[in-house]
Design a protein around this motif. Structure first.
Motif, PDB file in Angstrom:
ATOM      1  N   ASN A  79       0.762  -1.379   0.037  1.00  0.00           N
ATOM      2  CA  ASN A  79      -0.317   0.255  -0.037  1.00  0.00           C
ATOM      3  C   ASN A  79       0.794   1.288  -0.343  1.00  0.00           C
ATOM      4  O   ASN A  79       0.642   1.863  -0.477  1.00  0.00           O
ATOM      5  CB  ASN A  79      -1.214  -0.376   0.890  1.00  0.00           C
ATOM      6  CG  ASN A  79      -1.986  -0.919   1.193  1.00  0.00           C
ATOM      7  OD1 ASN A  79      -2.738  -1.874  -0.183  1.00  0.00           O
ATOM      8  ND2 ASN A  79      -2.413  -1.630   1.832  1.00  0.00           N
ATOM      9  N   ALA A  80       1.555   1.126   0.391  1.00  0.00           N
ATOM     10  CA  ALA A  80       3.069   2.210   1.022  1.00  0.00           C
ATOM     11  C   ALA A  80       3.846   2.687  -0.286  1.00  0.00           C
ATOM     12  O   ALA A  80       3.890   3.616  -1.066  1.00  0.00           O
ATOM     13  CB  ALA A  80       3.835   2.470   1.847  1.00  0.00           C
ATOM     14  N   ILE A  81       3.756   1.380  -1.426  1.00  0.00           N
ATOM     15  CA  ILE A  81       4.753   1.718  -1.922  1.00  0.00           C
ATOM     16  C   ILE A  81       3.450   1.953  -3.490  1.00  0.00           C
ATOM     17  O   ILE A  81       3.782   3.316  -4.356  1.00  0.00           O
ATOM     18  CB  ILE A  81       4.846   0.116  -2.873  1.00  0.00           C
ATOM     19  CG1 ILE A  81       6.049  -0.145  -1.852  1.00  0.00           C
ATOM     20  CG2 ILE A  81       5.542   0.326  -4.372  1.00  0.00           C
ATOM     21  CD1 ILE A  81       6.516  -2.048  -2.722  1.00  0.00           C
ATOM     22  N   ASP A  82       2.615   1.313  -3.862  1.00  0.00           N
ATOM     23  CA  ASP A  82       1.399   2.082  -4.406  1.00  0.00           C
ATOM     24  C   ASP A  82       1.146   3.968  -4.048  1.00  0.00           C
ATOM     25  O   ASP A  82       0.666   4.753  -5.351  1.00  0.00           O
ATOM     26  CB  ASP A  82      -0.051   1.158  -4.328  1.00  0.00           C
ATOM     27  CG  ASP A  82       0.189   0.469  -4.635  1.00  0.00           C
ATOM     28  OD1 ASP A  82       1.004  -0.525  -5.366  1.00  0.00           O
ATOM     29  OD2 ASP A  82      -0.820  -0.536  -4.214  1.00  0.00           O
ATOM     30  N   ALA A  83       0.797   4.022  -2.961  1.00  0.00           N
ATOM     31  CA  ALA A  83       1.078   5.622  -2.925  1.00  0.00           C
ATOM     32  C   ALA A  83       1.823   6.931  -3.200  1.00  0.00           C
ATOM     33  O   ALA A  83       2.188   7.554  -3.154  1.00  0.00           O
ATOM     34  CB  ALA A  83       0.234   5.611  -1.264  1.00  0.00           C
ATOM     35  N   MET A  84       2.965   5.607  -3.099  1.00  0.00           N
ATOM     36  CA  MET A  84       3.992   6.517  -3.652  1.00  0.00           C
ATOM     37  C   MET A  84       4.153   6.834  -4.940  1.00  0.00           C
ATOM     38  O   MET A  84       5.035   8.182  -5.106  1.00  0.00           O
ATOM     39  CB  MET A  84       6.155   5.660  -2.551  1.00  0.00           C
ATOM     40  CG  MET A  84       7.141   6.216  -3.033  1.00  0.00           C
ATOM     41  SD  MET A  84       8.451   5.454  -2.304  1.00  0.00           S
ATOM     42  CE  MET A  84       8.468   3.866  -3.387  1.00  0.00           C
ATOM     43  N   VAL A  85       4.310   5.713  -5.487  1.00  0.00           N
ATOM     44  CA  VAL A  85       4.512   5.741  -7.615  1.00  0.00           C
ATOM     45  C   VAL A  85       2.950   6.249  -8.172  1.00  0.00           C
ATOM     46  O   VAL A  85       2.821   6.411  -8.713  1.00  0.00           O
ATOM     47  CB  VAL A  85       4.588   4.412  -7.697  1.00  0.00           C
ATOM     48  CG1 VAL A  85       6.117   4.111  -6.869  1.00  0.00           C
ATOM     49  CG2 VAL A  85       3.251   3.575  -7.667  1.00  0.00           C
ATOM     50  N   GLN A  86       2.453   6.480  -7.202  1.00  0.00           N
ATOM     51  CA  GLN A  86       0.531   7.493  -7.601  1.00  0.00           C
ATOM     52  C   GLN A  86       0.634   8.716  -8.064  1.00  0.00           C
ATOM     53  O   GLN A  86       0.241   8.542  -9.694  1.00  0.00           O
ATOM     54  CB  GLN A  86      -0.457   7.435  -7.088  1.00  0.00           C
ATOM     55  CG  GLN A  86      -1.628   7.801  -7.151  1.00  0.00           C
ATOM     56  CD  GLN A  86      -2.174   6.210  -8.273  1.00  0.00           C
ATOM     57  OE1 GLN A  86      -2.169   4.984  -7.821  1.00  0.00           O
ATOM     58  NE2 GLN A  86      -3.164   6.141  -8.976  1.00  0.00           N
ATOM     59  N   PRO A  87       1.626   9.654  -7.876  1.00  0.00           N
ATOM     60  CA  PRO A  87       1.648  10.896  -8.455  1.00  0.00           C
ATOM     61  C   PRO A  87       2.687  10.542  -9.880  1.00  0.00           C
ATOM     62  O   PRO A  87       2.035  10.984 -10.664  1.00  0.00           O
ATOM     63  CB  PRO A  87       2.092  11.242  -7.316  1.00  0.00           C
ATOM     64  CG  PRO A  87       2.131  11.134  -5.927  1.00  0.00           C
ATOM     65  CD  PRO A  87       2.396   9.008  -6.259  1.00  0.00           C
ATOM     66  N   LEU A  88       3.593   9.659 -10.325  1.00  0.00           N
ATOM     67  CA  LEU A  88       4.118   9.912 -11.072  1.00  0.00           C
ATOM     68  C   LEU A  88       2.981   8.793 -12.038  1.00  0.00           C
ATOM     69  O   LEU A  88       2.676   9.808 -13.207  1.00  0.00           O
ATOM     70  CB  LEU A  88       5.067   8.223 -10.845  1.00  0.00           C
ATOM     71  CG  LEU A  88       6.683   8.734 -10.265  1.00  0.00           C
ATOM     72  CD1 LEU A  88       7.982   7.544  -9.756  1.00  0.00           C
ATOM     73  CD2 LEU A  88       6.967   9.464 -10.880  1.00  0.00           C
ATOM     74  N   GLN A  89       2.549   7.643 -12.042  1.00  0.00           N
ATOM     75  CA  GLN A  89       1.372   7.375 -12.687  1.00  0.00           C
ATOM     76  C   GLN A  89       0.527   8.146 -13.464  1.00  0.00           C
ATOM     77  O   GLN A  89      -0.002   8.527 -14.731  1.00  0.00           O
ATOM     78  CB  GLN A  89       0.226   6.180 -11.721  1.00  0.00           C
ATOM     79  CG  GLN A  89      -0.526   5.409 -12.753  1.00  0.00           C
ATOM     80  CD  GLN A  89      -0.367   4.611 -13.642  1.00  0.00           C
ATOM     81  OE1 GLN A  89       0.502   3.542 -13.378  1.00  0.00           O
ATOM     82  NE2 GLN A  89       0.075   5.123 -15.093  1.00  0.00           N
ATOM     83  N   TRP A  90      -0.059   9.090 -12.448  1.00  0.00           N
ATOM     84  CA  TRP A  90      -1.115  10.864 -12.911  1.00  0.00           C
ATOM     85  C   TRP A  90      -0.555  11.624 -13.860  1.00  0.00           C
ATOM     86  O   TRP A  90      -0.930  11.514 -14.575  1.00  0.00           O
ATOM     87  CB  TRP A  90      -1.583  11.191 -11.355  1.00  0.00           C
ATOM     88  CG  TRP A  90      -2.303  10.741 -10.737  1.00  0.00           C
ATOM     89  CD1 TRP A  90      -3.207  10.070 -10.948  1.00  0.00           C
ATOM     90  CD2 TRP A  90      -2.482  10.890  -9.508  1.00  0.00           C
ATOM     91  NE1 TRP A  90      -3.449   9.529  -9.826  1.00  0.00           N
ATOM     92  CE2 TRP A  90      -3.472   9.966  -8.422  1.00  0.00           C
ATOM     93  CE3 TRP A  90      -1.719  12.027  -8.632  1.00  0.00           C
ATOM     94  CZ2 TRP A  90      -4.083  10.095  -7.555  1.00  0.00           C
ATOM     95  CZ3 TRP A  90      -2.445  11.684  -6.591  1.00  0.00           C
ATOM     96  CH2 TRP A  90      -3.304  10.367  -6.395  1.00  0.00           C
ATOM     97  N   PHE A  91       0.994  12.058 -13.062  1.00  0.00           N
ATOM     98  CA  PHE A  91       2.088  13.204 -14.246  1.00  0.00           C
ATOM     99  C   PHE A  91       1.669  11.590 -15.049  1.00  0.00           C
ATOM    100  O   PHE A  91       1.881  12.978 -16.890  1.00  0.00           O
ATOM    101  CB  PHE A  91       3.155  12.846 -13.224  1.00  0.00           C
ATOM    102  CG  PHE A  91       4.257  14.272 -14.250  1.00  0.00           C
ATOM    103  CD1 PHE A  91       3.399  15.699 -14.905  1.00  0.00           C
ATOM    104  CD2 PHE A  91       5.376  14.211 -14.532  1.00  0.00           C
ATOM    105  CE1 PHE A  91       3.751  16.312 -15.373  1.00  0.00           C
ATOM    106  CE2 PHE A  91       6.064  14.749 -15.515  1.00  0.00           C
ATOM    107  CZ  PHE A  91       5.448  15.987 -16.294  1.00  0.00           C
ATOM    108  N   LEU A  92       2.014  10.643 -15.536  1.00  0.00           N
ATOM    109  CA  LEU A  92       2.409  10.436 -16.945  1.00  0.00           C
ATOM    110  C   LEU A  92       1.745  10.038 -17.639  1.00  0.00           C
ATOM    111  O   LEU A  92       1.151  10.436 -18.626  1.00  0.00           O
ATOM    112  CB  LEU A  92       3.283   9.291 -16.725  1.00  0.00           C
ATOM    113  CG  LEU A  92       3.434   7.877 -17.790  1.00  0.00           C
ATOM    114  CD1 LEU A  92       4.235   8.405 -19.306  1.00  0.00           C
ATOM    115  CD2 LEU A  92       4.154   6.445 -17.401  1.00  0.00           C
ATOM    116  N   ASN A  93       0.525   9.275 -16.779  1.00  0.00           N
ATOM    117  CA  ASN A  93      -0.924   9.723 -17.523  1.00  0.00           C
ATOM    118  C   ASN A  93      -1.479  11.033 -18.398  1.00  0.00           C
ATOM    119  O   ASN A  93      -2.456  11.023 -19.107  1.00  0.00           O
ATOM    120  CB  ASN A  93      -2.216   9.042 -17.033  1.00  0.00           C
ATOM    121  CG  ASN A  93      -2.334   7.720 -16.350  1.00  0.00           C
ATOM    122  OD1 ASN A  93      -1.057   6.830 -17.126  1.00  0.00           O
ATOM    123  ND2 ASN A  93      -2.200   7.234 -15.503  1.00  0.00           N
TER     124      ASN A  93
END
Length: 303
Positions: free
Chosen positions: A43-57
Motif C-alpha cells: 500500500n505504501a509503495i502504491d501511494a508513493m508511485v501514484q503521483p508518477l502514474q498521474w503525471f505520466l497519464n
C-alpha cells in the motif's frame, strides 16, 4: 585437458562450489523474504508511485489528444529556441511529418511522454547527487561503484526487481528506464562542477561568496554545457531502454518493436525503429546545439 584431469586430484580440475541444494535454499530464502517485504508495504509503495502514474497519464493524454498541428508547432518552437538552427528545425518538421504519414503519430506521442517524464525525473535526481559528489570525494567514492553497477548491469535485469515490487504497468517501466538512464546525468554533473576553473572559484571567494552563491552563480552556469551533455545522454539512453521497458507494459513505439520481433514483422519493426531513431536525432542535435550556444556564452562572459 580431459586426459590431464584424469591423472590429477579432483579438486584441481573441478572448482570447489556450494552444492545445488545449498544454492537453491539460499535463493528461495532471499526470494521469499523479498516477496514478503513487498507484500508488507504494497500500500505504501502504491501511494508513493501514484503521483508518477498521474503525471505520466496526464502528459500522455495531453500529447495524444491535442491537435497534431499544435504539438508539431510547439515542438518546432522548442527546437528553434534551443538550437537557433533552421536546418535542425526543417529536419525535425520533415521527420515528424513522415512519422505522422506512416500512422505512427499516436505511438510517437506516447513514447515522447514517457521519455519526457523519465528525463525530468533523471534531472531532478541526478543533478543533486552530482553536486554532492562534486563537493565531497568521500561521497564520490561511495556513489561511483553504484553507478558502475547501474551502467554495466544488463538492461533486462532491471525489470526483475521492478516488476516484483511494482507489478506490470507504465510506472514500473518508467522506473526501470530512469534507473538505466540516470548515471550519465549524475556523472556529467559531477564532472562539470569539478572542471570549473579554480581561479574563478578563488575570485568568488575573494568577493565573499558563500558556498551556495558560488554553486548558484559560478559553478552551475560554467558547468551547464557539461550538464547539457548529461541530459543529452540521458535522453538517448531513455529512448534505448523504451523498447526493453515495453516488456512490462510500456506502450508506444517500443511495444510495436517488441511485437515486430516476436512476430518477425520486418517492415513494422523497421518503421517503428525509424521513428525512434528520428526522435533520438532530433533530441541529440537540438541538445548539442544548445550546449554549444551555452559554451560560447560562457566563453564570452568569462573568457
Amino acid at each position: 585437458m580431459a586426459g590431464l584431469c584424469d591423472s590429477l586430484p579432483v579438486f584441481l580440475c573441478k572448482f570447489p562450489a556450494f552444492s545445488d541444494a545449498s544454492i537453491r535454499a539460499v535463493r528461495k530464502t532471499v526470494d521469499d523474504g523479498f516477496k514478503g517485504l513487498v507484500r508488507s508495504y504494497v500500500n505504501a509503495i502504491d501511494a508513493m508511485v501514484q503521483p508518477l502514474q498521474w503525471f505520466l497519464n496526464y502528459l500522455e493524454r495531453l500529447f495524444v489528444t491535442s491537435p497534431w498541428p499544435v504539438i508539431l508547432l510547439i515542438l518546432l518552437a522548442i527546437v528553434y529556441f534551443a538550437s537557433r538552427n533552421t536546418k535542425i528545425v526543417i529536419g525535425t518538421a520533415a521527420s515528424m511529418l513522415v512519422i505522422g504519414m506512416l500512422g505512427l503519430w499516436n505511438d510517437t506521442m506516447v513514447t515522447l511522454a514517457m521519455v519526457t517524464v523519465c528525463t525530468l525525473i533523471a534531472i531532478v535526481i541526478g543533478i543533486p547527487i552530482g553536486i554532492a559528489m562534486a563537493r565531497s570525494d568521500r561521497v564520490q567514492g561511495f556513489i561511483n561503484p553504484v553507478l558502475d553497477v547501474m551502467q554495466t548491469m544488463p538492461s533486462f535485469v532491471y525489470l526483475i526487481p521492478v516488476v516484483m515490487i511494482f507489478g506490470i504497468g507504465k510506472v514500473p517501466g518508467l522506473i526501470a528506464v530512469v534507473i538505466y538512464a540516470v548515471p550519465p546525468m549524475i556523472r556529467l554533473t559531477n564532472l562539470g562542477i569539478r572542471l570549473v576553473d579554480k581561479e574563478v572559484l578563488e575570485a568568488a571567494d575573494a568577493f565573499g561568496s558563500s558556498a551556495w552563491q558560488k554553486l548558484k552563480n559560478v559553478q552551475m552556469p560554467l558547468a551547464l554545457p557539461t550538464i547539457m551533455a548529461g541530459i543529452n545522454q540521458t535522453i538517448m539512453m531513455s529512448l534505448a531502454m523504451v523498447v526493453v521497458a515495453s516488456m512490462v507494459g510500456v506502450g508506444g513505439l517500443g511495444k510495436n518493436v517488441l511485437q515486430a520481433i516476436n512476430n518477425q514483422f520486418f517492415t513494422v519493426g523497421f518503421l517503428n525503429g525509424f521513428a525512434l531513431v528520428a526522435i533520438a536525432i532530433i533530441f541529440d542535435r537540438t541538445s548539442q546545439a544548445y550546449g554549444r550556444r551555452l559554451q560560447k556564452h560562457s566563453e564570452v562572459i568569462h573568457g
